[in-house]
Design a protein around this motif. Structure first.
Motif, short mmCIF file in Angstrom:
data_model
loop_
_atom_site.label_atom_id
_atom_site.label_comp_id
_atom_site.label_asym_id
_atom_site.label_seq_id
_atom_site.Cartn_x
_atom_site.Cartn_y
_atom_site.Cartn_z
N ASP A 235 -9.21 -36.29 1.78
CA ASP A 235 -8.08 -37.01 2.37
C ASP A 235 -7.13 -37.39 1.23
O ASP A 235 -7.49 -38.17 0.34
N SER A 238 -0.79 -39.42 1.49
CA SER A 238 0.31 -38.70 2.17
C SER A 238 1.62 -38.81 1.41
O SER A 238 2.47 -37.92 1.50
N HIS A 244 3.78 -29.31 1.67
CA HIS A 244 2.42 -28.84 1.97
C HIS A 244 2.10 -27.51 1.30
O HIS A 244 1.02 -27.29 0.81
N VAL A 257 -5.57 -28.79 6.68
CA VAL A 257 -5.95 -28.83 8.10
C VAL A 257 -5.24 -29.97 8.83
O VAL A 257 -5.46 -30.20 10.00
N GLY A 258 -4.41 -30.71 8.10
CA GLY A 258 -3.61 -31.77 8.69
C GLY A 258 -2.49 -32.04 7.72
O GLY A 258 -2.33 -31.31 6.72
N GLU A 259 -1.70 -33.06 8.00
CA GLU A 259 -0.57 -33.35 7.10
C GLU A 259 -1.05 -33.67 5.69
O GLU A 259 -0.40 -33.33 4.71
N THR A 261 -4.73 -33.59 4.86
CA THR A 261 -6.17 -33.32 4.77
C THR A 261 -6.39 -31.90 4.26
O THR A 261 -5.86 -30.94 4.82
#
Lengths: 314, 257
Positions: A235, A238, A244, A257-259, A261
Protein backbone atom coordinates in the motif's frame (compact mmCIF):
# COMPACT_ATOMS: atom_id res chain seq x y z
CA UNK A 1 10.40 -45.13 14.61
CA UNK A 2 7.16 -47.12 14.73
CA UNK A 3 4.59 -46.66 12.01
CA UNK A 4 1.29 -45.36 13.33
CA UNK A 5 -0.44 -45.86 10.00
CA UNK A 6 0.52 -47.77 6.90
CA UNK A 7 -1.69 -47.69 3.83
CA UNK A 8 -0.76 -49.70 0.77
CA UNK A 9 -2.38 -49.59 -2.68
CA UNK A 10 -5.73 -48.65 -1.19
CA UNK A 11 -8.59 -48.55 -3.67
CA UNK A 12 -12.24 -47.74 -3.27
CA UNK A 13 -14.85 -47.98 -5.99
CA UNK A 14 -18.35 -47.02 -4.85
CA UNK A 15 -21.51 -48.62 -6.19
CA UNK A 16 -22.18 -46.92 -9.47
CA UNK A 17 -18.53 -47.09 -10.43
CA UNK A 18 -17.13 -43.90 -8.89
CA UNK A 19 -13.45 -44.52 -8.15
CA UNK A 20 -12.79 -42.53 -4.99
CA UNK A 21 -9.32 -43.96 -4.28
CA UNK A 22 -7.04 -45.19 -7.05
CA UNK A 23 -4.44 -47.09 -5.09
CA UNK A 24 -2.94 -44.73 -2.53
CA UNK A 25 0.15 -45.43 -0.42
CA UNK A 26 0.69 -43.51 2.78
CA UNK A 27 2.79 -43.89 5.91
CA UNK A 28 2.48 -41.86 9.11
CA UNK A 29 5.10 -42.20 11.84
CA UNK A 30 4.24 -42.45 15.51
CA UNK A 31 4.09 -39.01 17.10
CA UNK A 32 3.66 -37.19 13.80
CA UNK A 33 1.31 -34.31 13.17
CA UNK A 34 0.19 -35.12 9.66
CA UNK A 35 -2.02 -33.20 7.24
CA UNK A 36 -4.07 -34.76 4.49
CA UNK A 37 -5.09 -32.03 2.10
CA UNK A 38 -7.23 -32.06 -0.96
CA UNK A 39 -10.22 -30.39 -2.59
CA UNK A 40 -13.78 -31.62 -2.06
CA UNK A 41 -14.23 -35.13 -3.44
CA UNK A 42 -10.49 -35.82 -3.49
CA UNK A 43 -10.78 -38.94 -1.32
CA UNK A 44 -9.86 -37.60 2.14
CA UNK A 45 -13.03 -38.66 3.94
CA UNK A 46 -13.12 -41.99 2.09
CA UNK A 47 -9.57 -42.69 3.28
CA UNK A 48 -10.51 -41.85 6.86
CA UNK A 49 -13.71 -43.88 6.54
CA UNK A 50 -11.73 -46.96 5.51
CA UNK A 51 -9.14 -46.52 8.28
CA UNK A 52 -11.93 -46.29 10.86
CA UNK A 53 -13.99 -49.09 9.23
CA UNK A 54 -16.96 -46.89 8.35
CA UNK A 55 -16.30 -47.48 4.66
CA UNK A 56 -15.58 -50.88 3.10
CA UNK A 57 -12.45 -50.81 0.96
CA UNK A 58 -12.34 -52.37 -2.49
CA UNK A 59 -8.72 -53.54 -2.19
CA UNK A 60 -5.39 -52.71 -0.57
CA UNK A 61 -4.26 -52.87 3.01
CA UNK A 62 -4.40 -50.65 6.08
CA UNK A 63 -2.47 -51.23 9.30
CA UNK A 64 -2.71 -49.18 12.50
CA UNK A 65 0.31 -49.64 14.76
CA UNK A 66 0.98 -52.91 12.95
CA UNK A 67 -2.56 -54.25 13.29
CA UNK A 68 -4.06 -55.01 9.91
CA UNK A 69 -7.73 -54.02 9.72
CA UNK A 70 -8.52 -57.18 7.73
CA UNK A 71 -7.18 -59.58 10.33
CA UNK A 72 -7.05 -57.60 13.62
CA UNK A 73 -9.77 -55.00 13.18
CA UNK A 74 -10.82 -54.75 16.82
CA UNK A 75 -7.21 -54.34 17.99
CA UNK A 76 -6.63 -51.67 15.32
CA UNK A 77 -9.76 -49.80 16.40
CA UNK A 78 -8.54 -49.48 20.00
CA UNK A 79 -5.68 -47.25 18.80
CA UNK A 80 -7.87 -44.79 16.88
CA UNK A 81 -9.89 -41.80 18.04
CA UNK A 82 -12.06 -40.26 15.34
CA UNK A 83 -13.41 -36.72 15.09
CA UNK A 84 -15.67 -36.89 12.02
CA UNK A 85 -16.62 -34.01 9.79
CA UNK A 86 -20.35 -34.14 10.55
CA UNK A 87 -21.87 -34.01 14.04
CA UNK A 88 -22.74 -37.63 14.74
CA UNK A 89 -23.73 -37.82 18.38
CA UNK A 90 -27.22 -38.36 19.77
CA UNK A 91 -28.79 -34.90 19.83
CA UNK A 92 -31.01 -35.79 22.79
CA UNK A 93 -28.39 -37.18 25.16
CA UNK A 94 -26.38 -35.11 27.64
CA UNK A 95 -22.68 -34.48 27.08
CA UNK A 96 -21.76 -36.62 30.05
CA UNK A 97 -23.90 -39.55 28.84
CA UNK A 98 -22.39 -39.37 25.36
CA UNK A 99 -18.84 -39.43 26.70
CA UNK A 100 -19.35 -42.14 29.31
CA UNK A 101 -21.17 -44.44 26.89
CA UNK A 102 -18.48 -43.92 24.25
CA UNK A 103 -15.80 -44.93 26.76
CA UNK A 104 -17.87 -48.00 27.57
CA UNK A 105 -17.80 -49.16 23.95
CA UNK A 106 -14.00 -49.36 24.35
CA UNK A 107 -14.27 -51.31 27.60
CA UNK A 108 -13.52 -48.38 29.94
CA UNK A 109 -15.37 -48.90 33.25
CA UNK A 110 -17.90 -46.24 34.24
CA UNK A 111 -15.92 -44.87 37.19
CA UNK A 112 -12.85 -44.23 35.03
CA UNK A 113 -15.10 -42.94 32.25
CA UNK A 114 -16.66 -40.30 34.54
CA UNK A 115 -13.18 -39.17 35.63
CA UNK A 116 -11.98 -38.84 32.04
CA UNK A 117 -15.18 -37.11 30.97
CA UNK A 118 -14.67 -34.52 33.71
CA UNK A 119 -11.03 -34.03 32.65
CA UNK A 120 -11.77 -33.49 28.97
CA UNK A 121 -14.94 -31.46 29.48
CA UNK A 122 -12.97 -29.11 31.70
CA UNK A 123 -10.01 -28.93 29.31
CA UNK A 124 -12.33 -28.14 26.42
CA UNK A 125 -14.37 -25.65 28.43
CA UNK A 126 -17.59 -27.68 28.33
CA UNK A 127 -17.88 -28.67 31.99
CA UNK A 128 -20.73 -26.24 32.69
CA UNK A 129 -22.74 -27.85 29.90
CA UNK A 130 -22.21 -31.44 31.00
CA UNK A 131 -25.87 -32.12 31.79
CA UNK A 132 -27.28 -30.26 28.77
CA UNK A 133 -28.67 -32.11 25.76
CA UNK A 134 -26.05 -31.94 23.05
CA UNK A 135 -28.46 -30.29 20.59
CA UNK A 136 -28.37 -27.19 22.81
CA UNK A 137 -24.67 -26.59 22.11
CA UNK A 138 -23.28 -24.06 19.65
CA UNK A 139 -21.38 -25.31 16.58
CA UNK A 140 -17.99 -24.73 18.20
CA UNK A 141 -19.04 -26.54 21.35
CA UNK A 142 -20.26 -29.49 19.31
CA UNK A 143 -16.86 -29.70 17.61
CA UNK A 144 -15.14 -29.70 21.01
CA UNK A 145 -17.55 -32.36 22.28
CA UNK A 146 -16.53 -34.60 19.38
CA UNK A 147 -12.86 -34.10 20.26
CA UNK A 148 -13.57 -34.99 23.91
CA UNK A 149 -15.50 -38.08 22.79
CA UNK A 150 -12.62 -39.21 20.56
CA UNK A 151 -10.21 -38.98 23.50
CA UNK A 152 -12.29 -40.95 26.01
CA UNK A 153 -10.47 -44.23 25.42
CA UNK A 154 -7.08 -42.46 25.27
CA UNK A 155 -6.22 -43.35 21.67
CA UNK A 156 -2.68 -43.40 20.30
CA UNK A 157 -3.74 -41.86 17.02
CA UNK A 158 -6.29 -39.09 16.65
CA UNK A 159 -7.89 -38.55 13.24
CA UNK A 160 -9.68 -35.26 12.70
CA UNK A 161 -11.74 -34.68 9.56
CA UNK A 162 -11.95 -30.90 9.14
CA UNK A 163 -12.22 -30.23 12.88
CA UNK A 164 -12.34 -26.45 12.68
CA UNK A 165 -14.88 -26.11 9.87
CA UNK A 166 -17.32 -23.37 10.82
CA UNK A 167 -15.41 -22.48 13.99
CA UNK A 168 -14.57 -18.83 14.65
CA UNK A 169 -10.94 -17.67 14.61
CA UNK A 170 -10.51 -17.37 18.37
CA UNK A 171 -11.88 -20.83 19.04
CA UNK A 172 -9.92 -22.28 16.14
CA UNK A 173 -6.69 -21.02 17.64
CA UNK A 174 -7.54 -22.44 21.07
CA UNK A 175 -8.29 -25.79 19.42
CA UNK A 176 -4.94 -25.64 17.65
CA UNK A 177 -3.22 -25.13 21.00
CA UNK A 178 -5.11 -28.08 22.46
CA UNK A 179 -4.15 -30.31 19.52
CA UNK A 180 -0.51 -29.22 19.81
CA UNK A 181 -0.54 -30.21 23.49
CA UNK A 182 -2.00 -33.62 22.63
CA UNK A 183 0.69 -34.13 20.02
CA UNK A 184 3.39 -33.12 22.50
CA UNK A 185 2.00 -35.76 24.86
CA UNK A 186 2.77 -38.35 22.17
CA UNK A 187 -0.54 -38.73 20.35
CA UNK A 188 -0.15 -39.09 16.60
CA UNK A 189 -2.49 -36.67 14.86
CA UNK A 190 -3.83 -36.87 11.33
CA UNK A 191 -5.77 -33.87 10.13
CA UNK A 192 -7.76 -33.07 7.05
CA UNK A 193 -8.60 -29.47 6.59
CA UNK A 194 -9.64 -26.83 4.12
CA UNK A 195 -7.80 -24.19 6.13
CA UNK A 196 -4.35 -24.47 4.63
CA UNK A 197 -3.02 -22.08 7.24
CA UNK A 198 -4.07 -24.69 9.78
CA UNK A 199 -1.92 -27.37 8.14
CA UNK A 200 1.01 -24.96 7.84
CA UNK A 201 0.73 -23.94 11.50
CA UNK A 202 0.33 -27.42 12.96
CA UNK A 203 1.66 -30.18 10.76
CA UNK A 204 5.16 -31.55 10.22
CA UNK A 205 4.29 -33.78 7.29
CA UNK A 206 1.74 -33.48 4.58
CA UNK A 207 0.09 -35.44 1.79
CA UNK A 208 -1.92 -33.80 -0.94
CA UNK A 209 -4.61 -35.94 -2.48
CA UNK A 210 -6.59 -35.20 -5.60
CA UNK A 211 -9.03 -37.38 -7.53
CA UNK A 212 -8.07 -40.41 -5.46
CA UNK A 213 -4.32 -40.07 -6.03
CA UNK A 214 -1.62 -38.82 -3.66
CA UNK A 215 0.01 -36.06 -5.70
CA UNK A 216 2.55 -35.06 -3.03
CA UNK A 217 3.73 -36.64 0.20
CA UNK A 218 6.54 -34.81 1.97
CA UNK A 219 7.48 -32.80 5.03
CA UNK A 220 6.03 -29.32 5.41
CA UNK A 221 9.39 -27.53 5.29
CA UNK A 222 10.39 -29.13 1.99
CA UNK A 223 7.00 -28.39 0.55
CA UNK A 224 7.12 -24.72 1.45
CA UNK A 225 10.72 -24.49 0.27
CA UNK A 226 9.60 -25.63 -3.17
CA UNK A 227 7.53 -22.49 -3.49
CA UNK A 228 9.60 -20.25 -5.80
CA UNK A 229 7.57 -17.11 -6.01
CA UNK A 230 5.60 -15.16 -3.44
CA UNK A 231 3.39 -12.16 -4.13
CA UNK A 232 3.34 -9.16 -1.80
CA UNK A 233 0.86 -6.31 -1.77
CA UNK A 234 2.27 -2.87 -1.03
CA UNK A 235 0.00 0.00 0.00
CA UNK A 236 1.70 3.13 -1.26
CA UNK A 237 1.29 6.69 -0.08
CA UNK A 238 -1.23 8.06 -2.60
CA UNK A 239 0.36 11.51 -2.48
CA UNK A 240 3.55 10.02 -3.92
CA UNK A 241 1.86 8.19 -6.76
CA UNK A 242 1.18 11.00 -9.21
CA UNK A 243 1.68 9.06 -12.39
CA UNK A 244 0.70 5.40 -12.14
CA UNK A 245 2.47 4.32 -15.29
CA UNK A 246 5.79 5.55 -13.96
CA UNK A 247 6.10 2.78 -11.36
CA UNK A 248 8.33 0.14 -12.88
CA UNK A 249 10.60 -1.99 -10.73
CA UNK A 250 13.64 -3.35 -12.53
CA UNK A 251 14.00 -7.12 -12.20
CA UNK A 252 10.52 -7.59 -10.68
CA UNK A 253 7.11 -8.34 -12.09
CA UNK A 254 4.78 -5.74 -10.64
CA UNK A 255 1.34 -4.34 -11.36
CA UNK A 256 -0.89 -1.65 -9.97
CA UNK A 257 -4.17 -3.12 -8.79
CA UNK A 258 -5.64 0.12 -7.46
CA UNK A 259 -4.81 3.80 -7.38
CA UNK A 260 -2.06 3.22 -4.83
CA UNK A 261 -1.82 -0.56 -4.41
CA UNK A 262 1.06 -2.41 -5.98
CA UNK A 263 1.43 -6.17 -6.33
CA UNK A 264 5.01 -7.45 -6.66
CA UNK A 265 6.18 -11.01 -7.38
CA UNK A 266 9.43 -11.94 -5.58
CA UNK A 267 11.42 -15.07 -6.26
CA UNK A 268 13.85 -16.74 -3.87
CA UNK A 269 16.92 -14.98 -5.29
CA UNK A 270 15.49 -11.52 -4.63
CA UNK A 271 15.13 -9.45 -1.47
CA UNK A 272 12.58 -7.01 -0.18
CA UNK A 273 15.35 -4.40 0.19
CA UNK A 274 15.71 -4.23 -3.59
CA UNK A 275 12.05 -3.22 -3.91
CA UNK A 276 12.24 -0.62 -1.15
CA UNK A 277 15.42 0.86 -2.65
CA UNK A 278 13.80 1.27 -6.06
CA UNK A 279 10.61 2.75 -4.59
CA UNK A 280 12.65 5.17 -2.48
CA UNK A 281 14.54 6.27 -5.60
CA UNK A 282 11.16 6.97 -7.20
CA UNK A 283 10.16 9.03 -4.16
CA UNK A 284 7.38 6.64 -3.16
CA UNK A 285 6.74 5.73 0.45
CA UNK A 286 5.29 2.36 1.46
CA UNK A 287 2.58 2.64 4.13
CA UNK A 288 2.00 -1.08 4.69
CA UNK A 289 2.76 -4.46 3.21
CA UNK A 290 1.19 -7.94 3.34
CA UNK A 291 1.30 -11.38 1.71
CA UNK A 292 -1.19 -11.68 -1.11
CA UNK A 293 -2.18 -15.23 -0.21
CA UNK A 294 -1.27 -18.02 2.08
CA UNK A 295 1.90 -19.59 0.71
CA UNK A 296 0.66 -23.10 1.09
CA UNK A 297 -2.58 -22.23 -0.61
CA UNK A 298 -0.70 -21.02 -3.67
CA UNK A 299 1.34 -24.18 -3.78
CA UNK A 300 -1.72 -26.31 -3.24
CA UNK A 301 -3.59 -24.69 -6.12
CA UNK A 302 -0.57 -25.13 -8.39
CA UNK A 303 -0.29 -28.82 -7.52
CA UNK A 304 -3.96 -29.51 -8.03
CA UNK A 305 -3.81 -27.71 -11.40
CA UNK A 306 -0.76 -29.74 -12.42
CA UNK A 307 -2.50 -32.92 -11.35
CA UNK A 308 -5.58 -32.03 -13.40
CA UNK A 309 -3.42 -31.17 -16.41
CA UNK A 310 -1.71 -34.55 -16.12
CA UNK A 311 -5.06 -36.36 -15.99
CA UNK A 312 -6.33 -34.43 -19.03
CA UNK A 313 -3.16 -35.26 -20.99
CA UNK A 314 -3.73 -38.96 -20.34
CA UNK B 1 -11.22 -58.35 22.76
CA UNK B 2 -11.32 -59.75 26.27
CA UNK B 3 -14.64 -60.86 27.69
CA UNK B 4 -14.58 -58.15 30.37
CA UNK B 5 -14.24 -55.47 27.68
CA UNK B 6 -17.21 -56.96 25.83
CA UNK B 7 -19.26 -57.08 29.03
CA UNK B 8 -18.60 -53.36 29.65
CA UNK B 9 -19.50 -52.55 26.03
CA UNK B 10 -22.70 -54.60 26.31
CA UNK B 11 -23.62 -52.87 29.57
CA UNK B 12 -23.03 -49.48 27.93
CA UNK B 13 -25.37 -50.25 25.03
CA UNK B 14 -27.98 -51.66 27.41
CA UNK B 15 -27.66 -48.61 29.65
CA UNK B 16 -28.05 -46.30 26.66
CA UNK B 17 -31.08 -48.19 25.35
CA UNK B 18 -32.89 -48.44 28.69
CA UNK B 19 -32.09 -44.81 29.49
CA UNK B 20 -33.56 -43.82 26.10
CA UNK B 21 -37.00 -45.35 26.61
CA UNK B 22 -37.13 -44.35 30.28
CA UNK B 23 -36.29 -40.72 29.36
CA UNK B 24 -39.32 -40.60 27.07
CA UNK B 25 -41.59 -42.68 29.32
CA UNK B 26 -44.66 -40.67 28.37
CA UNK B 27 -44.21 -41.87 24.79
CA UNK B 28 -43.08 -45.39 25.60
CA UNK B 29 -44.65 -46.64 28.85
CA UNK B 30 -47.90 -44.72 29.33
CA UNK B 31 -49.65 -45.34 25.95
CA UNK B 32 -49.67 -49.16 26.30
CA UNK B 33 -51.27 -48.84 29.75
CA UNK B 34 -54.00 -46.56 28.38
CA UNK B 35 -54.59 -48.70 25.28
CA UNK B 36 -54.85 -51.87 27.31
CA UNK B 37 -57.25 -50.23 29.78
CA UNK B 38 -59.52 -49.38 26.83
CA UNK B 39 -59.35 -52.97 25.62
CA UNK B 40 -60.36 -54.19 29.07
CA UNK B 41 -63.24 -51.71 29.33
CA UNK B 42 -64.59 -52.37 25.81
CA UNK B 43 -63.82 -56.03 25.17
CA UNK B 44 -63.88 -57.18 28.75
CA UNK B 45 -66.56 -55.21 30.60
CA UNK B 46 -68.92 -54.06 27.83
CA UNK B 47 -68.75 -56.74 25.14
CA UNK B 48 -67.10 -59.55 27.09
CA UNK B 49 -70.01 -59.91 29.53
CA UNK B 50 -72.27 -60.77 26.55
CA UNK B 51 -69.80 -63.26 25.06
CA UNK B 52 -69.74 -65.53 28.05
CA UNK B 53 -67.04 -68.15 28.61
CA UNK B 54 -64.21 -69.07 26.28
CA UNK B 55 -62.02 -72.09 26.84
CA UNK B 56 -63.75 -72.62 30.18
CA UNK B 57 -62.88 -69.12 31.49
CA UNK B 58 -64.77 -65.84 31.49
CA UNK B 59 -63.88 -63.74 28.45
CA UNK B 60 -61.91 -61.13 30.42
CA UNK B 61 -59.62 -63.77 31.94
CA UNK B 62 -59.22 -65.38 28.51
CA UNK B 63 -58.02 -62.24 26.72
CA UNK B 64 -55.65 -60.95 29.44
CA UNK B 65 -52.61 -63.11 28.43
CA UNK B 66 -53.13 -62.22 24.77
CA UNK B 67 -53.34 -58.49 25.50
CA UNK B 68 -50.17 -58.62 27.60
CA UNK B 69 -48.39 -60.52 24.84
CA UNK B 70 -49.64 -58.04 22.24
CA UNK B 71 -48.05 -55.21 24.24
CA UNK B 72 -44.79 -57.13 24.61
CA UNK B 73 -44.62 -57.83 20.86
CA UNK B 74 -45.43 -54.29 19.78
CA UNK B 75 -43.09 -52.59 22.23
CA UNK B 76 -40.12 -54.92 21.74
CA UNK B 77 -40.33 -54.47 17.99
CA UNK B 78 -40.90 -50.72 17.92
CA UNK B 79 -38.23 -50.00 20.54
CA UNK B 80 -35.40 -51.56 18.55
CA UNK B 81 -36.73 -50.43 15.17
CA UNK B 82 -37.00 -46.78 16.20
CA UNK B 83 -33.85 -46.68 18.34
CA UNK B 84 -31.57 -48.35 15.80
CA UNK B 85 -32.98 -46.43 12.84
CA UNK B 86 -32.72 -43.18 14.79
CA UNK B 87 -29.04 -44.01 15.53
CA UNK B 88 -28.51 -44.60 11.81
CA UNK B 89 -30.33 -41.40 10.88
CA UNK B 90 -28.35 -39.27 13.34
CA UNK B 91 -25.19 -41.23 12.44
CA UNK B 92 -24.47 -41.91 16.11
CA UNK B 93 -24.42 -45.63 15.27
CA UNK B 94 -20.91 -44.74 14.08
CA UNK B 95 -19.91 -44.36 17.74
CA UNK B 96 -20.22 -48.14 17.99
CA UNK B 97 -18.97 -48.97 14.52
CA UNK B 98 -15.62 -47.22 15.05
CA UNK B 99 -15.19 -48.82 18.49
CA UNK B 100 -13.92 -52.38 18.99
CA UNK B 101 -17.41 -53.64 19.78
CA UNK B 102 -18.02 -57.09 18.27
CA UNK B 103 -21.14 -57.28 16.12
CA UNK B 104 -22.76 -59.82 18.43
CA UNK B 105 -22.47 -57.31 21.29
CA UNK B 106 -24.24 -54.64 19.20
CA UNK B 107 -27.04 -57.11 18.37
CA UNK B 108 -27.27 -58.31 21.99
CA UNK B 109 -27.30 -54.73 23.31
CA UNK B 110 -30.14 -53.57 21.09
CA UNK B 111 -32.12 -56.79 21.53
CA UNK B 112 -31.60 -56.55 25.29
CA UNK B 113 -32.95 -52.98 25.21
CA UNK B 114 -36.00 -54.12 23.24
CA UNK B 115 -36.60 -56.99 25.63
CA UNK B 116 -36.28 -54.67 28.62
CA UNK B 117 -38.98 -52.35 27.25
CA UNK B 118 -41.21 -55.22 26.11
CA UNK B 119 -41.04 -56.95 29.49
CA UNK B 120 -41.45 -53.71 31.45
CA UNK B 121 -44.54 -52.79 29.41
CA UNK B 122 -45.79 -56.36 29.90
CA UNK B 123 -45.47 -55.88 33.67
CA UNK B 124 -47.27 -52.52 33.52
CA UNK B 125 -50.10 -54.02 31.49
CA UNK B 126 -50.30 -56.95 33.93
CA UNK B 127 -50.62 -54.50 36.83
CA UNK B 128 -53.34 -52.55 34.99
CA UNK B 129 -55.22 -55.78 34.28
CA UNK B 130 -55.36 -56.48 38.03
CA UNK B 131 -57.88 -53.63 38.26
CA UNK B 132 -60.22 -55.56 35.97
CA UNK B 133 -59.65 -59.24 36.65
CA UNK B 134 -58.08 -61.66 39.12
CA UNK B 135 -55.05 -63.13 37.40
CA UNK B 136 -54.21 -66.75 38.04
CA UNK B 137 -50.87 -68.34 37.29
CA UNK B 138 -50.71 -71.92 36.10
CA UNK B 139 -46.97 -72.17 35.35
CA UNK B 140 -44.69 -69.18 36.00
CA UNK B 141 -41.74 -70.70 34.11
CA UNK B 142 -43.74 -71.05 30.93
CA UNK B 143 -44.80 -67.40 31.32
CA UNK B 144 -41.21 -66.18 31.84
CA UNK B 145 -39.76 -68.33 29.06
CA UNK B 146 -42.46 -67.33 26.58
CA UNK B 147 -42.25 -63.62 27.29
CA UNK B 148 -38.44 -63.63 27.07
CA UNK B 149 -38.29 -65.61 23.82
CA UNK B 150 -41.11 -63.62 22.22
CA UNK B 151 -39.62 -60.25 23.12
CA UNK B 152 -36.23 -61.44 21.83
CA UNK B 153 -37.83 -62.60 18.55
CA UNK B 154 -39.56 -59.29 17.90
CA UNK B 155 -36.58 -57.23 19.04
CA UNK B 156 -34.52 -59.05 16.40
CA UNK B 157 -37.29 -58.40 13.88
CA UNK B 158 -37.25 -54.69 14.73
CA UNK B 159 -33.47 -54.60 14.38
CA UNK B 160 -33.56 -56.15 10.90
CA UNK B 161 -36.34 -53.76 9.88
CA UNK B 162 -34.20 -50.81 11.05
CA UNK B 163 -31.10 -52.10 9.23
CA UNK B 164 -32.98 -52.12 5.92
CA UNK B 165 -34.95 -48.92 6.59
CA UNK B 166 -33.98 -45.81 4.71
CA UNK B 167 -36.73 -43.55 6.08
CA UNK B 168 -38.92 -43.33 9.16
CA UNK B 169 -41.82 -44.58 7.00
CA UNK B 170 -39.95 -47.84 6.48
CA UNK B 171 -40.03 -48.67 10.19
CA UNK B 172 -43.80 -48.28 10.40
CA UNK B 173 -44.72 -50.34 7.31
CA UNK B 174 -44.10 -53.78 8.83
CA UNK B 175 -45.82 -53.05 12.19
CA UNK B 176 -48.84 -51.58 10.38
CA UNK B 177 -49.28 -54.01 7.53
CA UNK B 178 -47.87 -57.26 8.91
CA UNK B 179 -47.45 -57.23 12.68
CA UNK B 180 -50.83 -55.77 13.66
CA UNK B 181 -52.92 -58.09 11.40
CA UNK B 182 -50.93 -61.12 12.56
CA UNK B 183 -51.41 -60.13 16.19
CA UNK B 184 -55.16 -59.54 15.88
CA UNK B 185 -55.50 -62.83 14.00
CA UNK B 186 -53.17 -64.58 16.42
CA UNK B 187 -55.79 -65.77 18.91
CA UNK B 188 -55.59 -62.81 21.28
CA UNK B 189 -59.35 -62.34 21.32
CA UNK B 190 -60.56 -65.83 20.46
CA UNK B 191 -59.63 -69.49 20.57
CA UNK B 192 -58.66 -70.72 17.12
CA UNK B 193 -60.66 -73.88 17.86
CA UNK B 194 -63.75 -71.71 17.19
CA UNK B 195 -62.67 -71.13 13.59
CA UNK B 196 -63.73 -73.31 10.65
CA UNK B 197 -61.23 -76.07 9.94
CA UNK B 198 -59.73 -74.29 6.94
CA UNK B 199 -59.01 -71.11 8.92
CA UNK B 200 -57.62 -73.15 11.80
CA UNK B 201 -55.06 -74.52 9.34
CA UNK B 202 -54.31 -71.04 8.07
CA UNK B 203 -53.91 -69.75 11.63
CA UNK B 204 -51.26 -72.37 12.29
CA UNK B 205 -49.04 -70.55 9.81
CA UNK B 206 -49.21 -67.47 12.04
CA UNK B 207 -46.28 -67.59 14.49
CA UNK B 208 -48.03 -65.27 16.93
CA UNK B 209 -50.67 -67.98 17.52
CA UNK B 210 -47.97 -70.13 19.16
CA UNK B 211 -46.64 -67.30 21.32
CA UNK B 212 -50.07 -66.21 22.55
CA UNK B 213 -51.15 -69.77 23.27
CA UNK B 214 -47.97 -70.69 25.12
CA UNK B 215 -48.33 -67.53 27.18
CA UNK B 216 -52.01 -68.25 27.86
CA UNK B 217 -51.06 -71.74 28.99
CA UNK B 218 -48.75 -70.21 31.60
CA UNK B 219 -51.68 -68.29 33.08
CA UNK B 220 -54.73 -70.47 32.48
CA UNK B 221 -53.35 -73.91 31.65
CA UNK B 222 -55.19 -74.01 28.28
CA UNK B 223 -53.72 -73.86 24.78
CA UNK B 224 -54.80 -74.49 21.18
CA UNK B 225 -51.31 -75.67 20.18
CA UNK B 226 -48.61 -77.96 21.55
CA UNK B 227 -46.11 -76.21 23.83
CA UNK B 228 -43.28 -78.19 22.26
CA UNK B 229 -44.20 -76.85 18.83
CA UNK B 230 -44.68 -73.34 20.26
CA UNK B 231 -41.18 -73.23 21.77
CA UNK B 232 -39.70 -74.88 18.69
CA UNK B 233 -41.23 -72.14 16.52
CA UNK B 234 -39.78 -69.48 18.83
CA UNK B 235 -36.37 -71.18 18.78
CA UNK B 236 -36.30 -71.38 14.98
CA UNK B 237 -37.32 -67.73 14.65
CA UNK B 238 -34.66 -66.54 17.10
CA UNK B 239 -31.85 -68.52 15.47
CA UNK B 240 -32.91 -67.45 11.96
CA UNK B 241 -33.38 -63.77 12.79
CA UNK B 242 -30.18 -63.58 14.85
CA UNK B 243 -28.17 -65.15 12.02
CA UNK B 244 -29.69 -62.73 9.52
CA UNK B 245 -29.02 -59.73 11.77
CA UNK B 246 -25.39 -60.77 12.22
CA UNK B 247 -24.84 -61.28 8.50
CA UNK B 248 -26.37 -57.88 7.72
CA UNK B 249 -24.32 -56.00 10.33
CA UNK B 250 -21.11 -57.82 9.42
CA UNK B 251 -21.63 -56.93 5.76
CA UNK B 252 -22.48 -53.39 6.82
CA UNK B 253 -25.82 -53.33 5.00
CA UNK B 254 -27.32 -49.89 5.52
CA UNK B 255 -24.40 -48.99 7.81
CA UNK B 256 -21.22 -48.87 5.76
CA UNK B 257 -20.72 -47.64 2.21
Amino acid sequence: MRKALEISNLKKIYKGGFEALKGIDLTVDEGDFFALLGPNGAGKSTSIGIITSLVNKTSGSVSVFGKNIDTELEAAKTFIGLVPQEFNFNQFESLMTILVNQAGYYGVDRKTAYQRAEKYLKQLDLWDKRDNASRMLSGGMKRRLMIARALMHEPKILILDEPTAGVDIELRRSMWEFLKELNQQGITIILTTHYLEEAEMLCRNIAIIDKGIIVKNTDMKSLLASLNVETFILDLDSNDVADHSSITLTGFTSRLVGESTLEVDIDKSQTMNQIFTQLTDLGINVKSMRNKSNRLEELFVNMINQSQDAVEEK
Amino acid sequence: MSSSVNVIALKSILHKEIHRFMRIWIQTLVPPAITISLYFVIFGELIGSRIGEMGGFDYMSFIVPGLIMMSVITNSYSNVASSFYSAKWQHNIEEMLVAPVPNWVIVAGYVGGGMARGILVGLIVTLVSLFFVDIQIHNIWVIILTVCLTSATFSLGGLINAIFASSFDDISIIPTFILTPLTYLGGVFYSISLLPEFWQGVSQANPIVYMVNAFRYGFLGITDVSLTIAFSVLGVFIVTLYTLAMVLITKGVGLRT
